[in-house]
Each structure stands twice: as structure tokens, then as C-alpha cells.
Design a protein around this motif. Sequence first.
Motif, PDB file in Angstrom:
ATOM      1  N   GLU A 251       5.751   7.060  -1.055  1.00  0.00           N
ATOM      2  CA  GLU A 251       5.676   6.707   0.374  1.00  0.00           C
ATOM      3  C   GLU A 251       5.023   5.335   0.499  1.00  0.00           C
ATOM      4  O   GLU A 251       3.935   5.109  -0.032  1.00  0.00           O
ATOM      5  CB  GLU A 251       4.856   7.752   1.131  1.00  0.00           C
ATOM      6  N   VAL A 252       5.690   4.409   1.178  1.00  0.00           N
ATOM      7  CA  VAL A 252       5.174   3.056   1.370  1.00  0.00           C
ATOM      8  C   VAL A 252       4.570   2.944   2.759  1.00  0.00           C
ATOM      9  O   VAL A 252       5.250   3.163   3.759  1.00  0.00           O
ATOM     10  CB  VAL A 252       6.285   2.008   1.183  1.00  0.00           C
ATOM     11  N   PHE A 253       3.280   2.599   2.835  1.00  0.00           N
ATOM     12  CA  PHE A 253       2.586   2.479   4.111  1.00  0.00           C
ATOM     13  C   PHE A 253       2.576   1.038   4.625  1.00  0.00           C
ATOM     14  O   PHE A 253       2.528   0.807   5.838  1.00  0.00           O
ATOM     15  CB  PHE A 253       1.142   2.979   3.962  1.00  0.00           C
ATOM     16  N   GLU A 254       2.598   0.078   3.708  1.00  0.00           N
ATOM     17  CA  GLU A 254       2.535  -1.338   4.095  1.00  0.00           C
ATOM     18  C   GLU A 254       3.229  -2.160   3.027  1.00  0.00           C
ATOM     19  O   GLU A 254       3.081  -1.915   1.830  1.00  0.00           O
ATOM     20  CB  GLU A 254       1.082  -1.785   4.231  1.00  0.00           C
ATOM     21  N   ASP A 255       4.007  -3.153   3.457  1.00  0.00           N
ATOM     22  CA  ASP A 255       4.697  -4.047   2.532  1.00  0.00           C
ATOM     23  C   ASP A 255       4.734  -5.426   3.171  1.00  0.00           C
ATOM     24  O   ASP A 255       5.518  -5.690   4.074  1.00  0.00           O
ATOM     25  CB  ASP A 255       6.110  -3.541   2.249  1.00  0.00           C
TER      26      ASP A 255
ATOM     27  N   VAL B 211       0.885  -1.165   0.000  1.00  0.00           N
ATOM     28  CA  VAL B 211       0.000   0.000   0.000  1.00  0.00           C
ATOM     29  C   VAL B 211       0.921   1.212   0.000  1.00  0.00           C
ATOM     30  O   VAL B 211       1.715   1.396   0.921  1.00  0.00           O
ATOM     31  CB  VAL B 211      -0.927   0.017   1.220  1.00  0.00           C
ATOM     32  N   ALA B 212       0.849   2.004  -1.052  1.00  0.00           N
ATOM     33  CA  ALA B 212       1.815   3.091  -1.212  1.00  0.00           C
ATOM     34  C   ALA B 212       1.214   4.256  -1.978  1.00  0.00           C
ATOM     35  O   ALA B 212       0.313   4.078  -2.805  1.00  0.00           O
ATOM     36  CB  ALA B 212       3.058   2.587  -1.955  1.00  0.00           C
ATOM     37  N   ARG B 213       1.734   5.441  -1.677  1.00  0.00           N
ATOM     38  CA  ARG B 213       1.443   6.589  -2.538  1.00  0.00           C
ATOM     39  C   ARG B 213       2.407   6.501  -3.712  1.00  0.00           C
ATOM     40  O   ARG B 213       3.628   6.456  -3.524  1.00  0.00           O
ATOM     41  CB  ARG B 213       1.621   7.903  -1.791  1.00  0.00           C
TER      42      ARG B 213
ATOM     43  N   VAL C  57      -2.739   7.114  -3.405  1.00  0.00           N
ATOM     44  CA  VAL C  57      -2.514   5.924  -2.590  1.00  0.00           C
ATOM     45  C   VAL C  57      -3.190   4.737  -3.271  1.00  0.00           C
ATOM     46  O   VAL C  57      -4.394   4.775  -3.559  1.00  0.00           O
ATOM     47  CB  VAL C  57      -3.061   6.109  -1.166  1.00  0.00           C
TER      48      VAL C  57
END
Length: 219
Positions: A79-83, A5-7, A24
Amino acid sequence: MRLLVARCSATYEGRLSSTLTSAVRLIMVKADGCVALHADVGAYKPLNWMNAPNTLLEQERRWVVTNPKGEKLTIELEEVFEDVSHELDTERGLTLDGVEKELQELLAAHPSHLEQDLVCIQREFRTDLGPVDLLCRDVDGGAVAVEIKRIGEIDGVEQLTRYLERMQRDPLLAPVRGVFAATVIKPQARVLAESRGIACVEVDLGRLRGEDDLTLRLF
């Protein structure tokens, strides 16, 4: 499967060009190498994607996905929120609906309705991308892969194309021809199939179920 989950923004270069502005999104990387970008709307269809086989080059803030056809998908990660990564089953676990299952059973028992003198060797023949519905041999002994759908759409042609690419690598099978069978085949799917050398057969299920005058239309 890997989920980010990333912009991000993205550009695609290939048969057509496209651009996704910054937002996003969910980025999915499947076991077969398929990369897809999803928004939070639109059911299953991604905004952009690259089917396998392809190569993913990961840089610090950029992913570049290329394939043998020269297509390129570039994803700029802001910007990476979840990986996260999870092991998922790769086989098709969904049971065919009643129509597709019945079509498969009838055509396996009577493959000559698809093509004269065709012989069914195996149902649900496994490839490393999933099972193709029927593996057959023609009158000359050549391998024929048959994919069966209730309604024949572009996704079904793409699915059969992926199976054929894998099966061509097996020296015991190659060369392999494809047949796409359905009760109705959409015009766009027919055009795509014919451009790839895949035969299309429209099946009248009511007549296939047991009437003496079985007529299939081969296009």
C-alpha cells in the motif's frame, strides 16, 4: 529525489541474504540511482539499500533493483501512502569540519607526504556524484584520486569507490588509483579499501602542520 511512504516488505540477494517483513517504511530513490529503505528510527542508516550504479525495474506492486555485481533488492509494495519527487542539489554543500579542511589544504600543498613525488593537480575535483578531495598525478603521470576524512570509516571508502568508478570512464584520467587518507582509519575500512586496491594513509595532523620530521604511515 523520489520519496515513497508505503507498507512494504523486501528481500536482498547478494553477498548475504536478508528479509524485511511487512511494515510502513520510507523508500528513497536518489538522483544517482541509489535506493534505500528507512524505518522511523536509526538516524541516517537505512535498513537496506542498493548503491549506484544499478537498474530499477518498476512493476505494479513490485520494485526490483539490480546492479552489475549480481545483487538484487526486491521490494513488495502492499500500500502506497505517499509518492513525491523533488529536485535537490547533488553537490556536497556541507563544509568540511576544521580538521578535514585543514588536512585537505595541507595535503594539497604537500602531496608528497601521501606518496613520494605525487603532484596535486586540483582540489575538489568534480565528478557527477560529487567532488573528490584531491586529484593528483604520480611520478609516472598516472591519475590518483585522494579522499580525506578525519576518521576513516567504511562510508568514506564507499564514497571514494563511487568516485573512482566515475573517473575511470574519463579517457583523459583512466586508469585512476585511489588513496584514502585520515588521521585514524578503522580496521574494517582498511580491509575494504585494500580489497578494492585503494591505498590507506594515516596522517598525523600535528606533525603535518609544520614539524620537520613528517612521518605518514602507508599501509
